[in-house]
Enzyme design. Sequence first.
Site, PDB file in Angstrom:
ATOM      1  N   VAL A 164      50.275  -4.049  23.670  1.00  0.00           N
ATOM      2  CA  VAL A 164      50.782  -2.844  23.289  1.00  0.00           C
ATOM      3  C   VAL A 164      49.900  -2.002  22.924  1.00  0.00           C
ATOM      4  CG1 VAL A 164      52.193  -2.004  21.297  1.00  0.00           C
ATOM      5  CG2 VAL A 164      52.900  -3.954  22.405  1.00  0.00           C
ATOM      6  N   CYS A 165      48.616  -2.246  22.492  1.00  0.00           N
ATOM      7  CA  CYS A 165      47.740  -1.479  21.937  1.00  0.00           C
ATOM      8  C   CYS A 165      47.304  -0.799  23.369  1.00  0.00           C
ATOM      9  CB  CYS A 165      46.390  -2.111  21.427  1.00  0.00           C
ATOM     10  SG  CYS A 165      46.967  -3.109  20.217  1.00  0.00           S
ATOM     11  N   ASP A 166      46.930  -1.283  24.552  1.00  0.00           N
ATOM     12  CA  ASP A 166      46.648  -1.043  25.696  1.00  0.00           C
ATOM     13  C   ASP A 166      47.543   0.047  26.102  1.00  0.00           C
ATOM     14  OD1 ASP A 166      45.498  -1.699  28.653  1.00  0.00           O
ATOM     15  OD2 ASP A 166      47.464  -0.879  28.831  1.00  0.00           O
TER      16      ASP A 166
END
EC number: 1.11.1.24
Length: 166
Positions: free
Chosen positions: A59-61
């Site tokens: 999700v951070c990517d």
Amino acid sequence: MASITFKNNPVTLLGSEVKVGEKAPNFTVLANDLSEVTLENTKGKVRLISVVPSIDTGVCDQQTRRFNEEAANVPNTEILTVSVDLPFAQKRWCAAAGIENVQTLSDHRDLSFGEAFGVAIKELRLLARAVFVIDSNDVVTYAEYVSEATNHPNYEAAIEAAKAAK
């Protein structure tokens, strides 16, 4: 304080929650070249600050890539991504991912940003997922603390807030 979970487990956030209309608190983080970056360094610009637990997770990517792609749609806005990843790891990830429109900043040294914005997760020494927009006068115009750290933020609302900020 915002009520946050990480993988559906409640976590404790350190610091104070920032609210729309408040002056943004100062912080000191590290750029990929290990130079210090503060709120003062970006004074006079609109800032969209994307906060992620770890840059190289799913999700951070996706969150960082999304704001990188949206950068062209929010002119005169500096987009910053803050995590506790080491500056070296952030630099390597950005090079591999082709990220050129977002500046990644590391809060690993002393959680200055995390505590100033109330996103430091005590139990994990990570930052909770959040998005802030700060106008050119250092006033918070948008604040989203994502209630479950593994969920996505509201990209459209953050981008609209950045476009509206002066």
